[in-house]
Design a protein around this motif. Structure first.
Motif, short mmCIF file in Angstrom:
data_model
loop_
_atom_site.label_atom_id
_atom_site.label_comp_id
_atom_site.label_asym_id
_atom_site.label_seq_id
_atom_site.Cartn_x
_atom_site.Cartn_y
_atom_site.Cartn_z
N GLU A 44 0.83 -1.21 0.00
CA GLU A 44 0.00 0.00 0.00
C GLU A 44 0.86 1.26 0.00
O GLU A 44 0.54 2.24 -0.69
N LEU A 45 1.95 1.25 0.75
CA LEU A 45 2.85 2.41 0.78
C LEU A 45 3.52 2.64 -0.57
O LEU A 45 3.57 3.78 -1.06
N VAL A 46 4.02 1.57 -1.17
CA VAL A 46 4.68 1.69 -2.48
C VAL A 46 3.68 2.16 -3.54
O VAL A 46 3.97 3.05 -4.35
N PHE A 47 2.49 1.59 -3.52
CA PHE A 47 1.45 1.99 -4.46
C PHE A 47 1.12 3.47 -4.30
O PHE A 47 1.02 4.22 -5.28
N SER A 48 0.97 3.90 -3.06
CA SER A 48 0.60 5.28 -2.77
C SER A 48 1.66 6.27 -3.27
O SER A 48 1.33 7.26 -3.93
N VAL A 49 2.91 6.00 -2.98
CA VAL A 49 3.97 6.92 -3.41
C VAL A 49 4.15 6.87 -4.92
O VAL A 49 4.46 7.89 -5.55
N SER A 50 3.93 5.72 -5.53
CA SER A 50 4.07 5.60 -6.98
C SER A 50 3.03 6.43 -7.73
O SER A 50 3.26 6.84 -8.87
N ARG A 51 1.91 6.67 -7.10
CA ARG A 51 0.82 7.43 -7.73
C ARG A 51 1.00 8.94 -7.57
O ARG A 51 0.30 9.72 -8.23
N MET A 52 1.89 9.36 -6.68
CA MET A 52 2.06 10.79 -6.41
C MET A 52 2.73 11.48 -7.59
O MET A 52 3.58 10.89 -8.26
N PRO A 53 2.37 12.74 -7.82
CA PRO A 53 3.07 13.49 -8.87
C PRO A 53 4.51 13.77 -8.44
O PRO A 53 4.79 13.89 -7.25
N ASP A 54 5.40 13.83 -9.42
CA ASP A 54 6.80 14.13 -9.10
C ASP A 54 6.89 15.47 -8.39
O ASP A 54 6.13 16.39 -8.67
N GLY A 55 7.81 15.53 -7.44
CA GLY A 55 8.01 16.77 -6.71
C GLY A 55 8.59 16.53 -5.34
O GLY A 55 8.95 15.40 -4.97
N LYS A 56 8.66 17.60 -4.57
CA LYS A 56 9.28 17.57 -3.25
C LYS A 56 8.57 16.59 -2.31
O LYS A 56 9.22 15.81 -1.61
N ARG A 57 7.24 16.63 -2.28
CA ARG A 57 6.49 15.76 -1.38
C ARG A 57 6.73 14.28 -1.72
O ARG A 57 6.95 13.46 -0.84
N LYS A 58 6.70 13.94 -3.00
CA LYS A 58 6.94 12.56 -3.42
C LYS A 58 8.35 12.14 -3.01
O LYS A 58 8.54 11.03 -2.50
N ASN A 59 9.33 12.99 -3.21
CA ASN A 59 10.71 12.67 -2.82
C ASN A 59 10.83 12.45 -1.32
O ASN A 59 11.53 11.54 -0.86
N THR A 60 10.13 13.27 -0.55
CA THR A 60 10.14 13.13 0.91
C THR A 60 9.53 11.79 1.31
O THR A 60 10.09 11.06 2.13
N VAL A 61 8.38 11.47 0.74
CA VAL A 61 7.70 10.21 1.09
C VAL A 61 8.52 9.01 0.61
O VAL A 61 8.63 8.00 1.32
N MET A 62 9.14 9.11 -0.56
CA MET A 62 9.98 8.02 -1.05
C MET A 62 11.15 7.78 -0.09
O MET A 62 11.50 6.63 0.21
N GLY A 63 11.75 8.85 0.39
CA GLY A 63 12.83 8.73 1.37
C GLY A 63 12.34 8.09 2.65
O GLY A 63 13.03 7.25 3.25
N PHE A 64 11.14 8.47 3.06
CA PHE A 64 10.55 7.89 4.26
C PHE A 64 10.34 6.39 4.12
O PHE A 64 10.72 5.61 4.99
N ILE A 65 9.75 5.96 3.00
CA ILE A 65 9.47 4.52 2.89
C ILE A 65 10.77 3.71 2.71
O ILE A 65 10.85 2.58 3.16
N GLU A 66 11.75 4.30 2.08
CA GLU A 66 13.04 3.62 1.97
C GLU A 66 13.67 3.46 3.35
O GLU A 66 14.19 2.39 3.70
#
Length: 142
Positions: A44-66
């Motif tokens: 669910e986390l990977v799916f959610s971040v994959s759907r986000m538009p590129d940008g600062k928020r997506k990068n932040t969330v990607m860093g968080f899930i990693e």
């Protein structure tokens, strides 16, 4: 160390918010060595971040899930959990109740591993809690 708490997606998502719930953070910080997530929550986390538009928020969330992936155990949704889930879903359907699919899998993972499900979404898990050995905590309300 045996994991006791299986964190639902809505609990884990708090960690990436600009203003996370302080109660949730406090409970997690005291219990973090005993916490895990299910592979369904990870999906669910990977799916959610994959759907986000590129940008600062997506990068932040990607860093968080990693960071999360590197620091928390991910419990697989296995054959035993699938058997529990299938049986409970069938019983619910016969009773005229439709259970949320992913939530049923998360709950079955908690049951099959003897863990406490930590969620703020207790309503979606109420049938499972009534009909099985599912134990829940809501760290928002604690």
């Amino acid at each position: 160390m045996k994991k006791i708490y299986l964190l639902d997606t809505n609990i884990v998502s708090e960690f990436s918010k600009e203003r996370p719930n302080e109660k949730v953070l406090d409970y997690y910080n005291v219990r973090k060595d005993y916490c895990a997530i299910s592979s369904v929550t990870w999906q669910e986390l990977v799916f959610s971040v994959s759907r986000m538009p590129d940008g600062k928020r997506k990068n932040t969330v990607m860093g968080f899930i990693e960071n999360l992936r590197n620091n928390i155990e991910i419990i697989p949704y296995d054959e035993f959990a699938a058997s529990i889930c299938g049986e409970v879903q069938s019983n619910a359907e016969q009773a005229g109740k439709k259970l949320p699919y992913n939530d049923s899998q998360i709950a079955a993972t908690a049951i099959s591993n003897g863990m406490v499900l930590v969620t703020h979404n207790t309503e979606d898990f109420s049938y499972m809690a009534e009909k099985t050995f599912l134990k829940m905590e809501d760290w928002f309300a604690a």
